[in-house]
Design a protein around this motif. Sequence first.
Motif, PDB file in Angstrom:
ATOM      1  N   MET A   1      41.060  51.974 -15.791  1.00  0.00           N
ATOM      2  CA  MET A   1      40.183  52.054 -17.176  1.00  0.00           C
ATOM      3  C   MET A   1      40.284  53.469 -17.889  1.00  0.00           C
ATOM      4  O   MET A   1      40.047  54.563 -16.919  1.00  0.00           O
ATOM      5  N   SER A   2      40.364  53.512 -19.197  1.00  0.00           N
ATOM      6  CA  SER A   2      40.496  54.902 -19.612  1.00  0.00           C
ATOM      7  C   SER A   2      38.831  55.446 -19.872  1.00  0.00           C
ATOM      8  O   SER A   2      38.077  54.572 -19.650  1.00  0.00           O
ATOM      9  N   ARG A   3      38.596  56.623 -20.309  1.00  0.00           N
ATOM     10  CA  ARG A   3      37.517  57.060 -20.327  1.00  0.00           C
ATOM     11  C   ARG A   3      36.767  56.444 -21.627  1.00  0.00           C
ATOM     12  O   ARG A   3      35.545  56.135 -21.481  1.00  0.00           O
ATOM     13  N   PHE A   4      37.445  56.122 -22.535  1.00  0.00           N
ATOM     14  CA  PHE A   4      36.813  55.308 -23.569  1.00  0.00           C
ATOM     15  C   PHE A   4      36.454  54.166 -23.163  1.00  0.00           C
ATOM     16  O   PHE A   4      35.041  53.637 -23.637  1.00  0.00           O
ATOM     17  N   ASP A   5      37.036  53.207 -22.495  1.00  0.00           N
ATOM     18  CA  ASP A   5      36.673  52.028 -21.657  1.00  0.00           C
ATOM     19  C   ASP A   5      35.516  52.046 -20.853  1.00  0.00           C
ATOM     20  O   ASP A   5      34.579  51.519 -20.805  1.00  0.00           O
ATOM     21  N   GLU A   6      35.348  53.358 -20.156  1.00  0.00           N
ATOM     22  CA  GLU A   6      34.213  53.879 -19.325  1.00  0.00           C
ATOM     23  C   GLU A   6      32.901  54.135 -20.233  1.00  0.00           C
ATOM     24  O   GLU A   6      31.843  53.303 -19.814  1.00  0.00           O
ATOM     25  N   ILE A   7      33.135  54.542 -21.165  1.00  0.00           N
ATOM     26  CA  ILE A   7      31.782  54.949 -22.237  1.00  0.00           C
ATOM     27  C   ILE A   7      31.370  53.797 -22.846  1.00  0.00           C
ATOM     28  O   ILE A   7      30.306  53.187 -22.870  1.00  0.00           O
ATOM     29  N   LEU A  56      26.052  61.621 -21.716  1.00  0.00           N
ATOM     30  CA  LEU A  56      25.379  61.075 -20.375  1.00  0.00           C
ATOM     31  C   LEU A  56      24.712  59.824 -20.330  1.00  0.00           C
ATOM     32  O   LEU A  56      24.531  58.934 -19.349  1.00  0.00           O
ATOM     33  N   GLY A  57      24.046  59.415 -21.417  1.00  0.00           N
ATOM     34  CA  GLY A  57      23.410  58.025 -21.796  1.00  0.00           C
ATOM     35  C   GLY A  57      24.419  56.857 -21.377  1.00  0.00           C
ATOM     36  O   GLY A  57      24.063  55.844 -20.590  1.00  0.00           O
ATOM     37  N   ALA A  58      25.726  57.011 -21.793  1.00  0.00           N
ATOM     38  CA  ALA A  58      26.796  56.115 -21.422  1.00  0.00           C
ATOM     39  C   ALA A  58      27.289  56.140 -19.892  1.00  0.00           C
ATOM     40  O   ALA A  58      27.349  55.263 -19.002  1.00  0.00           O
ATOM     41  N   LYS A  59      27.628  57.441 -19.880  1.00  0.00           N
ATOM     42  CA  LYS A  59      28.325  58.047 -18.600  1.00  0.00           C
ATOM     43  C   LYS A  59      27.550  57.507 -17.229  1.00  0.00           C
ATOM     44  O   LYS A  59      28.418  57.041 -16.308  1.00  0.00           O
ATOM     45  N   THR A  60      26.107  57.871 -17.248  1.00  0.00           N
ATOM     46  CA  THR A  60      25.552  57.470 -15.947  1.00  0.00           C
ATOM     47  C   THR A  60      25.206  55.843 -15.777  1.00  0.00           C
ATOM     48  O   THR A  60      24.879  55.742 -14.705  1.00  0.00           O
ATOM     49  N   ASP A  64      32.319  51.508 -13.466  1.00  0.00           N
ATOM     50  CA  ASP A  64      33.412  51.305 -13.173  1.00  0.00           C
ATOM     51  C   ASP A  64      33.814  52.112 -12.037  1.00  0.00           C
ATOM     52  O   ASP A  64      33.118  53.369 -12.089  1.00  0.00           O
ATOM     53  N   PRO A  65      34.511  51.868 -11.142  1.00  0.00           N
ATOM     54  CA  PRO A  65      34.772  52.843  -9.878  1.00  0.00           C
ATOM     55  C   PRO A  65      35.262  54.083 -10.070  1.00  0.00           C
ATOM     56  O   PRO A  65      35.153  54.847  -9.341  1.00  0.00           O
ATOM     57  N   ALA A  66      36.108  53.887 -11.298  1.00  0.00           N
ATOM     58  CA  ALA A  66      36.736  55.406 -11.693  1.00  0.00           C
ATOM     59  C   ALA A  66      35.582  56.422 -12.147  1.00  0.00           C
ATOM     60  O   ALA A  66      35.801  57.540 -12.514  1.00  0.00           O
ATOM     61  N   THR A  67      34.613  55.880 -12.510  1.00  0.00           N
ATOM     62  CA  THR A  67      33.375  56.777 -13.323  1.00  0.00           C
ATOM     63  C   THR A  67      32.817  57.626 -12.013  1.00  0.00           C
ATOM     64  O   THR A  67      32.296  57.095 -11.152  1.00  0.00           O
ATOM     65  N   GLU A  68      32.916  59.250 -12.399  1.00  0.00           N
ATOM     66  CA  GLU A  68      32.271  59.809 -11.261  1.00  0.00           C
ATOM     67  C   GLU A  68      31.915  61.183 -11.911  1.00  0.00           C
ATOM     68  O   GLU A  68      32.282  61.395 -13.182  1.00  0.00           O
ATOM     69  N   CYS A  69      30.962  61.784 -11.190  1.00  0.00           N
ATOM     70  CA  CYS A  69      30.667  63.312 -11.769  1.00  0.00           C
ATOM     71  C   CYS A  69      31.707  64.146 -11.627  1.00  0.00           C
ATOM     72  O   CYS A  69      32.158  64.403 -10.304  1.00  0.00           O
ATOM     73  N   PRO A  70      32.248  64.831 -12.468  1.00  0.00           N
ATOM     74  CA  PRO A  70      33.294  65.876 -12.324  1.00  0.00           C
ATOM     75  C   PRO A  70      32.888  67.022 -11.371  1.00  0.00           C
ATOM     76  O   PRO A  70      33.951  67.640 -10.670  1.00  0.00           O
ATOM     77  N   GLU A  71      31.883  67.320 -11.049  1.00  0.00           N
ATOM     78  CA  GLU A  71      31.471  68.269  -9.984  1.00  0.00           C
ATOM     79  C   GLU A  71      30.859  67.476  -8.707  1.00  0.00           C
ATOM     80  O   GLU A  71      30.618  68.224  -8.015  1.00  0.00           O
ATOM     81  N   LYS A  72      31.107  66.398  -8.454  1.00  0.00           N
ATOM     82  CA  LYS A  72      30.777  65.533  -7.474  1.00  0.00           C
ATOM     83  C   LYS A  72      29.341  65.706  -6.989  1.00  0.00           C
ATOM     84  O   LYS A  72      28.836  65.315  -5.723  1.00  0.00           O
ATOM     85  N   PHE A  73      28.299  65.822  -8.090  1.00  0.00           N
ATOM     86  CA  PHE A  73      26.908  65.604  -7.781  1.00  0.00           C
ATOM     87  C   PHE A  73      26.389  63.981  -7.496  1.00  0.00           C
ATOM     88  O   PHE A  73      25.387  64.236  -6.899  1.00  0.00           O
ATOM     89  N   TRP A  74      27.203  63.451  -8.014  1.00  0.00           N
ATOM     90  CA  TRP A  74      26.910  61.889  -7.635  1.00  0.00           C
ATOM     91  C   TRP A  74      28.127  61.232  -7.626  1.00  0.00           C
ATOM     92  O   TRP A  74      29.206  61.512  -8.080  1.00  0.00           O
TER      93      TRP A  74
END
Length: 74
Positions: A1-7, A56-60, A64-74
């Motif tokens: 899934m692309s970043r666009f699809d994740e959003i 962040l309203g969308a990212k959080t 999708d399993p590929a969605t993650e915090c880039p700093e691994k905070f969640w």
Amino acid sequence: MSRFDEIVSGYSNLVKSKLGLSSEQDEEIFVARRTICNACDFKSAMDRCLKCGCPLGAKTRSLDPATECPEKFW
Ligand code: SF4
């Protein structure tokens, strides 16, 4: 899934949340992520992640399993 699809997925889940259609389990995930992001130094005043640039309203709310915090905070 692309970043666009994740959003897109995240915004779709945001609409579901607003309509009260999200499961309790999903809402717990969204709230937990949101709490972490709200306290994060990488959250911009425009409510974007300064590490990945995502709104962040969308990212959080992307489940999708590929969605993650880039700093691994969640
Ligand atoms: S996604 Fe991660 S790095 Fe970005 S604002 Fe949220 S907690 Fe911070």
